[in-house]
Design an enzyme around this catalytic site. Structure first.
Site, PDB file in Angstrom:
ATOM      1  CG  ASP A 240     -15.827   3.463   6.458  1.00  0.00           C
ATOM      2  OD1 ASP A 240     -14.826   3.290   7.262  1.00  0.00           O
ATOM      3  OD2 ASP A 240     -17.053   4.005   7.766  1.00  0.00           O
ATOM      4  CE  LYS A 269      12.408 -24.556 -23.541  1.00  0.00           C
ATOM      5  NZ  LYS A 269      12.799 -23.794 -25.662  1.00  0.00           N
ATOM      6  CG  PHE A 338      10.284 -12.458 -13.668  1.00  0.00           C
ATOM      7  CD1 PHE A 338       9.352 -12.674 -13.499  1.00  0.00           C
ATOM      8  CD2 PHE A 338      11.148 -11.565 -15.136  1.00  0.00           C
ATOM      9  CE1 PHE A 338       8.328 -11.851 -14.222  1.00  0.00           C
ATOM     10  CE2 PHE A 338      10.231 -11.272 -16.341  1.00  0.00           C
ATOM     11  CZ  PHE A 338       8.841 -11.876 -15.833  1.00  0.00           C
ATOM     12  CD  GLU A 363      -7.127   6.457   0.434  1.00  0.00           C
ATOM     13  OE1 GLU A 363      -8.309   5.362   0.600  1.00  0.00           O
ATOM     14  OE2 GLU A 363      -6.695   6.213  -0.598  1.00  0.00           O
ATOM     15  CD  GLN A 367       0.879  -3.031  10.499  1.00  0.00           C
ATOM     16  OE1 GLN A 367       1.005  -2.507  10.068  1.00  0.00           O
ATOM     17  NE2 GLN A 367       1.135  -4.408  10.179  1.00  0.00           N
TER      18      GLN A 367
HETATM   19  C1  FAD Z   1       2.899   7.402  -0.501  1.00  0.00           C
HETATM   20  C2  FAD Z   1       2.006   7.943   0.249  1.00  0.00           C
HETATM   21  C3  FAD Z   1       0.467   8.592  -0.090  1.00  0.00           C
HETATM   22  C4  FAD Z   1      -0.267   9.066   0.984  1.00  0.00           C
HETATM   23  N1  FAD Z   1      -1.134   9.811   0.616  1.00  0.00           N
HETATM   24  C5  FAD Z   1      -1.772  10.678   1.613  1.00  0.00           C
HETATM   25  C6  FAD Z   1      -2.856  11.335   1.332  1.00  0.00           C
HETATM   26  O1  FAD Z   1      -3.123  11.898   0.303  1.00  0.00           O
HETATM   27  N2  FAD Z   1      -3.502  12.383   2.038  1.00  0.00           N
HETATM   28  C7  FAD Z   1      -3.389  11.999   3.330  1.00  0.00           C
HETATM   29  O2  FAD Z   1      -3.861  12.222   4.393  1.00  0.00           O
HETATM   30  N3  FAD Z   1      -2.407  10.822   3.872  1.00  0.00           N
HETATM   31  C8  FAD Z   1      -1.648  10.529   3.260  1.00  0.00           C
HETATM   32  N4  FAD Z   1      -0.684   9.453   3.459  1.00  0.00           N
HETATM   33  C9  FAD Z   1      -0.519   9.631   4.501  1.00  0.00           C
HETATM   34  C10 FAD Z   1      -1.199   7.556   4.981  1.00  0.00           C
HETATM   35  O3  FAD Z   1      -1.831   7.412   4.829  1.00  0.00           O
HETATM   36  C11 FAD Z   1       0.434   7.614   6.421  1.00  0.00           C
HETATM   37  O4  FAD Z   1       1.236   7.403   6.353  1.00  0.00           O
HETATM   38  C12 FAD Z   1      -0.494   6.618   7.459  1.00  0.00           C
HETATM   39  O5  FAD Z   1      -1.593   6.240   7.641  1.00  0.00           O
HETATM   40  C13 FAD Z   1       0.220   5.403   8.089  1.00  0.00           C
HETATM   41  O6  FAD Z   1       0.833   6.647   9.176  1.00  0.00           O
HETATM   42  P1  FAD Z   1       2.637   7.359   9.626  1.00  0.00           P
HETATM   43  O7  FAD Z   1       3.058   7.290   8.137  1.00  0.00           O
HETATM   44  O8  FAD Z   1       2.366   8.821  10.348  1.00  0.00           O
HETATM   45  O9  FAD Z   1       3.144   5.949  10.513  1.00  0.00           O
HETATM   46  P2  FAD Z   1       2.279   5.542  11.997  1.00  0.00           P
HETATM   47  O10 FAD Z   1       1.052   6.292  12.053  1.00  0.00           O
HETATM   48  O11 FAD Z   1       3.676   6.247  12.579  1.00  0.00           O
HETATM   49  O12 FAD Z   1       2.835   4.106  12.231  1.00  0.00           O
HETATM   50  C14 FAD Z   1       4.251   3.676  12.356  1.00  0.00           C
HETATM   51  C15 FAD Z   1       3.727   2.193  12.015  1.00  0.00           C
HETATM   52  O13 FAD Z   1       3.410   1.563  13.235  1.00  0.00           O
HETATM   53  C16 FAD Z   1       1.873   0.739  13.753  1.00  0.00           C
HETATM   54  N5  FAD Z   1       0.812   1.154  14.040  1.00  0.00           N
HETATM   55  C17 FAD Z   1      -0.042   2.588  14.655  1.00  0.00           C
HETATM   56  N6  FAD Z   1      -0.696   2.181  15.567  1.00  0.00           N
HETATM   57  C18 FAD Z   1      -1.182   0.962  15.714  1.00  0.00           C
HETATM   58  C19 FAD Z   1      -2.264   0.702  16.400  1.00  0.00           C
HETATM   59  N7  FAD Z   1      -2.488   1.134  17.480  1.00  0.00           N
HETATM   60  N8  FAD Z   1      -2.019  -0.725  16.558  1.00  0.00           N
HETATM   61  C20 FAD Z   1      -0.606  -1.708  15.630  1.00  0.00           C
HETATM   62  N9  FAD Z   1      -0.012  -0.793  14.881  1.00  0.00           N
HETATM   63  C21 FAD Z   1       0.551   0.448  14.433  1.00  0.00           C
HETATM   64  C22 FAD Z   1       1.753   1.134  11.787  1.00  0.00           C
HETATM   65  O14 FAD Z   1       0.908   0.123  11.130  1.00  0.00           O
HETATM   66  C23 FAD Z   1       2.812   1.212  11.456  1.00  0.00           C
HETATM   67  O15 FAD Z   1       3.361   0.567  11.242  1.00  0.00           O
HETATM   68  C24 FAD Z   1       0.235   8.709   2.084  1.00  0.00           C
HETATM   69  C25 FAD Z   1       1.309   8.470   2.169  1.00  0.00           C
HETATM   70  C26 FAD Z   1       1.770   7.635   1.682  1.00  0.00           C
HETATM   71  C27 FAD Z   1       3.494   7.317   1.974  1.00  0.00           C
END
Ligand code: FAD
Length: 380
Positions: A240, A269, A338, A363, A367
């Site tokens: 939050d 241009k 561009f 974070e 969705q």
């Molecule tokens: C570059 C990078 C840096 C990061 N840094 C950190 C960090 O420092 N610490 C940390 O803890 N995490 C970190 N993350 C993790 C990040 O927070 C997660 O990748 C993110 O929360 C999504 O989780 P997931 O990748 O498992 O996707 P999933 O949870 O598998 O989701 C896949 C898809 O399904 C959708 N979805 C899932 N559940 C629902 C629902 N209930 N309703 C609708 N749609 C849904 C999602 O929106 C997404 O489109 C990082 C990720 C990246 C890519």
């Protein structure tokens, strides 16, 4: 009372961050991105200038800013490179659970480390099989006498390979979902803690993202933040507070896309006149300006509420969701303005586009922000 006037202190903060971005970040951003080079020297300079560890309280050597002033810095840094913004914000993210739930000793030890010298913390919540579904984590903790033993794997952890300590979410029994979760603060050099693979990412490549493995890692009882069973709540309270930071990064990306697009549209241009004379191009630029103003208003409101002690999780989620979508749309339009050049590394807009995509994912995905917002309006 409502007001949009920044104080002299806020203006000085913005001026410092803007100068640092212009002189130090922009000249190297493309190289760092290309080679996935970690911005260690820039971080040291940011630390010296008071631009790192924004919300770590001054009594522990941090900068002691509120959320809004911290967001002002992050917007400026993201204007230069959103990956470097993520590196800086990652420290605050790692530290937030300690700020929210740590006791005096934990705060003095861990926040004090960040204040004393340029070093890193990381926030380890996500796992290979649990990102959006935080209550579904499977990293386990067991109590053994005066110690806890951690086993499991974290994924996507920003700054993990540089961090001196991590805040780690673990469960005593996965079937208990959020009720079984606790938050720990763990030294990176604890035996049994290993850094795993580093991701080769689409964007924000100056920010490093790694797995962390826990194999019978023994940590003292004093590593527990708050009480057992409170970890999920601490994690949600952390998000939050951190979501306005992401929105601030989005504002920086949109403003950069707008500035780059404006300069190019006035110069390039076609059909004998600058493309800025074509209404279709004007409208894309106008949309960027609208998105920038709206993102900024939302993030300032979300951050202001945090600073008033009346944090509104829905407004934080609105700011993050709107800002991320606005950044994605604006950087896509920037490439369009561009033309073919926007699709190459000769100009900075393709990097803005790649960086913007992460804003919709980390974070809490776009969705998940909508799930949070809808739940607060409709109830569960
Ligand atoms: C570059 C990078 C840096 C990061 N840094 C950190 C960090 O420092 N610490 C940390 O803890 N995490 C970190 N993350 C993790 C990040 O927070 C997660 O990748 C993110 O929360 C999504 O989780 P997931 O990748 O498992 O996707 P999933 O949870 O598998 O989701 C896949 C898809 O399904 C959708 N979805 C899932 N559940 C629902 C629902 N209930 N309703 C609708 N749609 C849904 C999602 O929106 C997404 O489109 C990082 C990720 C990246 C890519």
């Amino acid at each position: 009372m409502y007001g949009f006037q920044s104080t002299e202190e806020q203006q000085a903060l913005v001026d410092t961050a803007r100068r640092f971005t212009r002189e130090k970040i922009i000249p190297v951003a493309a190289r760092l991105d290309e080679h996935e080079e970690f911005p260690l020297e820039l971080f040291k300079e940011a630390h010296a200038l008071g631009l790192a560890n924004g919300e770590v309280p001054a009594e522990y050597g941090g900068v002691g800013l509120g959320c809004l002033d911290h967001c002002l810095i992050l917007e400026e840094i993201a204007y230069g490179c959103a990956g470097i913004k993520t590196t800086l914000a990652g420290n605050n993210l790692g530290a937030m659970p300690v700020m929210l739930a740590g006791n005096d000793e934990q705060k003095a030890k861990y926040l004090g480390m960040l204040g004393a010298e340029p070093c890193f913390a990381a926030y380890a919540c996500s796992e290979p099989d649990a990102g959006s579904d935080v209550a579904g984590i499977s990293t386990r903790y067991e109590r053994h006498g005066d110690e806890f033993v951690l086993n499991g794997q974290k994924r996507w952890i920003t700054n993990a390979n540089h961090a001196r300590w991590f805040t780690v979410l673990a469960t005593r029994d996965r079937s208990l979902r959020h009720k079984g979760i606790a938050m720990f603060v763990v030294d990176a050099d604890t035996p049994g803690v290993k850094i795993g693979r580093r991701e080769n990412k689409l964007g924000m490549r100056a920010s490093h993202t790694c797995d962390i493995l826990f194999e019978d890692a023994r940590i003292p009882r004093s590593a527990l933040l708050g009480a057992e069973g409170e970890g999920f709540k601490i994690a949600m309270r952390t998000f939050d507070r951190s979501r306005p930071w992401i929105a601030a990064g989005c504002a920086g990306l949109i403003r950069r896309a707008l500035d780059e697009s404006r300069a190019y549209a006035l110069e390039r241009k076609t059909f004998g006149e600058p493309i800025a004379r074509h209404q279709a191009v004007q409208f894309m630029i106008a949309e960027m300006a609208i998105r920038y103003e709206a993102t900024r208003l939302l993030l300032l409101k979300a951050a202001w509420l945090v600073d008033q002690g009346t944090l509104d999780a829905t407004v934080s989620a609105c700011a993050k969701a709107f800002g991320a979508d606005a950044a994605m749309a604006s950087t896509t339009d920037a490439i369009q303005i561009f033309g073919g050049y926007g699709y190459t590394k000769e100009y900075p807009v393709e990097k803005l586009f790649r960086d913007a995509k992460l804003m919709q994912i980390y974070e809490g995905t776009s969705q998940i922000q909508r799930v949070v917002i809808a739940r607060s309006i409709l109830g569960r």
